[in-house]
Design a protein around this motif. Structure first.
Motif, PDB file in Angstrom:
ATOM      1  N   LYS A  15       0.835  -1.205   0.000  1.00  0.00           N
ATOM      2  CA  LYS A  15       0.000   0.000   0.000  1.00  0.00           C
ATOM      3  C   LYS A  15       0.870   1.254   0.000  1.00  0.00           C
ATOM      4  O   LYS A  15       0.573   2.231  -0.710  1.00  0.00           O
ATOM      5  CB  LYS A  15      -0.935  -0.014   1.215  1.00  0.00           C
ATOM      6  CG  LYS A  15      -1.913   1.154   1.270  1.00  0.00           C
ATOM      7  CD  LYS A  15      -2.875   1.143   0.105  1.00  0.00           C
ATOM      8  CE  LYS A  15      -3.909   2.259   0.235  1.00  0.00           C
ATOM      9  NZ  LYS A  15      -4.746   2.386  -0.974  1.00  0.00           N
ATOM     10  N   GLU A  16       1.965   1.227   0.741  1.00  0.00           N
ATOM     11  CA  GLU A  16       2.897   2.356   0.729  1.00  0.00           C
ATOM     12  C   GLU A  16       3.545   2.506  -0.640  1.00  0.00           C
ATOM     13  O   GLU A  16       3.673   3.623  -1.163  1.00  0.00           O
ATOM     14  CB  GLU A  16       3.979   2.152   1.803  1.00  0.00           C
ATOM     15  CG  GLU A  16       3.472   2.245   3.234  1.00  0.00           C
ATOM     16  CD  GLU A  16       4.595   2.015   4.233  1.00  0.00           C
ATOM     17  OE1 GLU A  16       5.783   2.130   3.842  1.00  0.00           O
ATOM     18  OE2 GLU A  16       4.288   1.701   5.400  1.00  0.00           O
ATOM     19  N   HIS A  19       1.797   4.382  -3.480  1.00  0.00           N
ATOM     20  CA  HIS A  19       1.644   5.835  -3.408  1.00  0.00           C
ATOM     21  C   HIS A  19       2.968   6.554  -3.124  1.00  0.00           C
ATOM     22  O   HIS A  19       2.965   7.690  -2.666  1.00  0.00           O
ATOM     23  CB  HIS A  19       0.596   6.181  -2.340  1.00  0.00           C
ATOM     24  CG  HIS A  19      -0.731   5.535  -2.591  1.00  0.00           C
ATOM     25  ND1 HIS A  19      -1.578   5.935  -3.603  1.00  0.00           N
ATOM     26  CD2 HIS A  19      -1.345   4.483  -1.987  1.00  0.00           C
ATOM     27  CE1 HIS A  19      -2.661   5.178  -3.603  1.00  0.00           C
ATOM     28  NE2 HIS A  19      -2.549   4.292  -2.642  1.00  0.00           N
ATOM     29  N   ASP A  20       4.097   5.872  -3.434  1.00  0.00           N
ATOM     30  CA  ASP A  20       5.387   6.520  -3.163  1.00  0.00           C
ATOM     31  C   ASP A  20       5.920   7.295  -4.368  1.00  0.00           C
ATOM     32  O   ASP A  20       6.992   7.897  -4.302  1.00  0.00           O
ATOM     33  CB  ASP A  20       6.419   5.492  -2.675  1.00  0.00           C
ATOM     34  CG  ASP A  20       6.802   4.451  -3.730  1.00  0.00           C
ATOM     35  OD1 ASP A  20       6.401   4.593  -4.906  1.00  0.00           O
ATOM     36  OD2 ASP A  20       7.502   3.474  -3.370  1.00  0.00           O
ATOM     37  N   ASP A 517     -10.259   5.222  -1.200  1.00  0.00           N
ATOM     38  CA  ASP A 517      -9.678   5.877  -0.039  1.00  0.00           C
ATOM     39  C   ASP A 517      -9.049   7.196  -0.501  1.00  0.00           C
ATOM     40  O   ASP A 517      -9.022   7.511  -1.687  1.00  0.00           O
ATOM     41  CB  ASP A 517      -8.679   4.971   0.687  1.00  0.00           C
ATOM     42  CG  ASP A 517      -7.447   4.614  -0.151  1.00  0.00           C
ATOM     43  OD1 ASP A 517      -7.037   5.424  -1.006  1.00  0.00           O
ATOM     44  OD2 ASP A 517      -6.876   3.525   0.062  1.00  0.00           O
ATOM     45  N   GLU A 518      -8.536   7.970   0.441  1.00  0.00           N
ATOM     46  CA  GLU A 518      -8.064   9.313   0.097  1.00  0.00           C
ATOM     47  C   GLU A 518      -6.860   9.277  -0.847  1.00  0.00           C
ATOM     48  O   GLU A 518      -6.689  10.168  -1.700  1.00  0.00           O
ATOM     49  CB  GLU A 518      -7.714  10.102   1.361  1.00  0.00           C
ATOM     50  CG  GLU A 518      -6.628   9.482   2.218  1.00  0.00           C
ATOM     51  CD  GLU A 518      -6.310  10.347   3.435  1.00  0.00           C
ATOM     52  OE1 GLU A 518      -6.322  11.582   3.281  1.00  0.00           O
ATOM     53  OE2 GLU A 518      -6.053   9.793   4.519  1.00  0.00           O
ATOM     54  N   HIS A 519      -6.019   8.242  -0.742  1.00  0.00           N
ATOM     55  CA  HIS A 519      -4.855   8.155  -1.621  1.00  0.00           C
ATOM     56  C   HIS A 519      -5.281   7.848  -3.056  1.00  0.00           C
ATOM     57  O   HIS A 519      -4.751   8.430  -4.009  1.00  0.00           O
ATOM     58  CB  HIS A 519      -3.895   7.073  -1.117  1.00  0.00           C
ATOM     59  CG  HIS A 519      -3.280   7.382   0.210  1.00  0.00           C
ATOM     60  ND1 HIS A 519      -2.369   8.401   0.380  1.00  0.00           N
ATOM     61  CD2 HIS A 519      -3.453   6.816   1.433  1.00  0.00           C
ATOM     62  CE1 HIS A 519      -1.992   8.448   1.652  1.00  0.00           C
ATOM     63  NE2 HIS A 519      -2.643   7.497   2.311  1.00  0.00           N
ATOM     64  N   GLU A 520      -6.214   6.917  -3.206  1.00  0.00           N
ATOM     65  CA  GLU A 520      -6.695   6.564  -4.542  1.00  0.00           C
ATOM     66  C   GLU A 520      -7.404   7.742  -5.200  1.00  0.00           C
ATOM     67  O   GLU A 520      -7.184   8.039  -6.377  1.00  0.00           O
ATOM     68  CB  GLU A 520      -7.618   5.347  -4.457  1.00  0.00           C
ATOM     69  CG  GLU A 520      -6.872   4.060  -4.080  1.00  0.00           C
ATOM     70  CD  GLU A 520      -7.761   3.006  -3.464  1.00  0.00           C
ATOM     71  OE1 GLU A 520      -7.284   1.857  -3.296  1.00  0.00           O
ATOM     72  OE2 GLU A 520      -8.916   3.317  -3.100  1.00  0.00           O
ATOM     73  N   ARG A 521      -8.202   8.426  -4.422  1.00  0.00           N
ATOM     74  CA  ARG A 521      -8.920   9.575  -4.977  1.00  0.00           C
ATOM     75  C   ARG A 521      -7.961  10.718  -5.289  1.00  0.00           C
ATOM     76  O   ARG A 521      -8.099  11.425  -6.286  1.00  0.00           O
ATOM     77  CB  ARG A 521     -10.010  10.038  -4.006  1.00  0.00           C
ATOM     78  CG  ARG A 521     -10.919  11.113  -4.591  1.00  0.00           C
ATOM     79  CD  ARG A 521     -12.244  11.139  -3.895  1.00  0.00           C
ATOM     80  NE  ARG A 521     -13.169  12.093  -4.498  1.00  0.00           N
ATOM     81  CZ  ARG A 521     -14.486  12.037  -4.384  1.00  0.00           C
ATOM     82  NH1 ARG A 521     -15.041  11.058  -3.697  1.00  0.00           N
ATOM     83  NH2 ARG A 521     -15.265  12.935  -4.940  1.00  0.00           N
ATOM     84  N   GLY A 522      -6.965  10.880  -4.436  1.00  0.00           N
ATOM     85  CA  GLY A 522      -6.021  11.982  -4.611  1.00  0.00           C
ATOM     86  C   GLY A 522      -5.074  11.807  -5.785  1.00  0.00           C
ATOM     87  O   GLY A 522      -4.422  12.771  -6.206  1.00  0.00           O
ATOM     88  N   ALA A 523      -4.993  10.585  -6.348  1.00  0.00           N
ATOM     89  CA  ALA A 523      -4.101  10.347  -7.488  1.00  0.00           C
ATOM     90  C   ALA A 523      -4.652  10.931  -8.776  1.00  0.00           C
ATOM     91  O   ALA A 523      -3.905  11.156  -9.730  1.00  0.00           O
ATOM     92  CB  ALA A 523      -3.863   8.848  -7.652  1.00  0.00           C
TER      93      ALA A 523
END
Length: 533
Positions: A15-16, A19-20, A517-523
């Motif tokens: 997961k990290e 989004h790195d 989640d916020e990471h997926e949406r923020g991409a």
């Protein structure tokens, strides 16, 4: 044989990694039906049955960071071993597979092309894309309103079903051909697809280009039309004209250039691309966004054909490495910038190749991952062998093709589930693609090293057998549904008169946003966010 020890990555660390910001390819190596039931948001389908056939296209750089997974990790370990044999040097297996991913509190997604489908819903929300319901469009047609309906799907999908009177113009061609298709700037335009995404993207493409016509997306596409009990048209051959007038090209090149400027779409010149092509630390994809006919007539060495609309709709079918450089080109200066504007909003590092088809750039050809080792057998020889009972026939075509029709007496099989074979007797494989048969037999040999029987492949495949007038049979229930792991019933049943499946599919599309989640949406970088990077 060299021993192989897989490297595992636990769910939290993967997961990290996702989004790195560094390049990563995450491949779901289960068959397509299994993948479509529940997979990672960024999981790219790469079925084990055709792993070595597709990996060199989806992840051309052999030292890219790659993670493979399945439900529990059993097939993924086999896949990692095969990738290691091909020279991929940075391969990991998701520890515990999707079961562990979900147990760690991370979401699994159903369906296919999920990032692109999710993107369509976000685009509609961000841009407030105008839409028209099936009933409203039907009333417009009944009144005789002067409305043009453009179906944004490829021709093969359009042939299956469409809105009556619509014209096939895949989304990647809309901006290039719109003024020839709809010369009157006051004529309302409705863009449709089978569901939602391409209706939204197609309509918003024309709006973003500044087309003065009233433009709307058909809400829920052909499925919404069908659910309202309105008649669909099947087998229609209306499509865009092959030629585009010079005046239209000039006008739309200006509009496309303004669009590229608005979304800060970068260009790359031939000399810079040449440097990228030899950069061993980054992956580059060279994408020809033109029509199949144009691509077939000549393209740049090393380019793959990625029709513009489909590249947006199904990016993961063409680009397997996240954060890779994606370089698009055409021969008109219209289509590539439009597609690149969407890919950048999707979160991809997309560029337009300056001078396009005339740039002279090239990529090194990728080395095929499958050797040709099986001897061929012709139809007459197989017929004789079947008559004397000296051969077993294994059909490794898609399960639905087998159900529809196959050589009488053949049995269906697929690579991740090797069948039991008689203790003796030679084996002939029937395949649509020779490479699928090669991979199947290679695994059989590895699992049964003492087996000395001869394996061969039928020259010309099933088509040759059927064309010779030899016995065929249909088995609508065999293999049973549970064994058809290569077929996603959830997606396909909606086109076969199944209203419940159509409703389920539309509910799935509209429900995707709630799962992010916020990471997926923020991409995603939609609208103004596209130029803020």
């Amino acid at each position: 044989m060299t021993s192989f020890t897989p490297h595992f990555v636990p769910p939290a660390l993967l997961k990290e990694w996702l989004h790195d910001g560094a390049e990563i390819a995450v491949f779901d190596v289960r068959e397509h039906g299994q993948y479509g039931e529940a997979h990672l948001f960024y999981g790219v389908t790469l079925p084990y049955s055709r792993l070595e056939l597709d990996i060199v296209r989806l992840a051309p750089r052999r030292d890219a960071r790659i993670v493979v997974y399945d439900t529990d990790q059993s097939v993924a370990v086999l896949a990692a071993q095969r990738l290691d044999a091909l020279g991929y040097s940075d391969v990991y297996v998701l520890e515990g597979g999707t079961q562990a991913w979900q147990a760690a509190g991370f979401t699994l997604f159903a369906g296919v092309n999920v990032p692109s489908k999710t993107f369509g819903e976000l685009v509609e929300m961000a841009y407030h894309t105008p839409r028209v319901t099936a009933r409203e469009l039907a009333a417009m047609r009944e009144r005789g309103d002067n409305v043009v309906i453009l179906d944004g799907r490829p021709v093969n999908e359009y042939l299956k079903m469409t809105i009556p009177s619509s014209i096939c113009c895949p989304n990647g061609e809309l901006g290039y051909r719109i003024r020839d298709l709809v010369p009157d700037t006051t004529t309302p335009i409705v863009v449709n697809c089978a569901g939602r995404t391409r209706s939204i993207i197609g309509a918003q493409t024309l709006i973003n280009l500044g087309i003065p016509n009233p433009v709307m997306a058909l809400e829920n596409g052909t499925q919404g039309w069908y659910l309202e009990d309105l008649p669909l048209e099947h087998g229609s051959t209306r499509r865009y004209p092959d030629a585009v007038s010079p005046a239209s090209v000039t006008q739309m090149r200006e509009a496309s250039g303004a669009l590229a400027e608005r979304f800060a779409v970068p260009e790359v010149d031939a000399s810079t691309f040449a440097q990228w092509a030899t950069d061993t630390t980054r992956t580059v994809f060279l994408c020809d966004v033109r029509t199949p006919e144009e691509y077939a007539a000549g393209t740049l060495p090393g380019a793959q054909h990625t029709p513009g609309g489909q590249l947006i709709q199904a990016t993961d079918q063409y680009v397997g490495v996240r954060h890779a450089r994606v370089v698009l080109f055409d021969n008109d200066g219209v289509r590539a910038p439009i597609v690149a504007s969407w890919l950048r909003q999707l979160g991809h590092d997309a560029y337009v190749l300056r001078d396009g088809l005339n740039s002279g750039v090239s990529l090194a050809a990728t080395t095929p991952g499958v050797a040709t080792a099986l001897p061929e057998i012709d139809v007459a020889t197989l017929k004789t062998a079947l008559a004397d009972g000296s051969v077993t026939v294994i059909d490794v075509r898609p399960s639905m093709s087998f159900r529809r029709e196959h050589a009488t007496g053949a049995q269906w099989a697929i690579r991740p589930r090797l069948p039991k074979l008689p203790a003796s007797g030679n084996v002939v494989l029937i395949a649509d693609e020779r490479g699928v048969a090669e991979l199947f037999v290679a695994d059989w040999r590895r699992e049964n090293a003492q087996d000395t029987r001869t394996f061969s492949v039928l020259a010309g495949g099933f088509k040759a057998w059927a064309a010779a007038g030899l016995p065929v049979e249909a088995t609508p229930d065999s293999p049973p549904d549970a064994d058809c792991i290569d077929y996603l019933f959830f997606v396909h049943d909606r086109h076969d008169g199944n209203k419940a499946a159509a409703r389920q599919y539309l509910a799935w599309e509209t429900g995707l946003l709630a799962q992010l989640d916020e990471h997926e949406r923020g991409a995603f970088r939609i609208g103004d966010a596209a130029v803020a990077k």
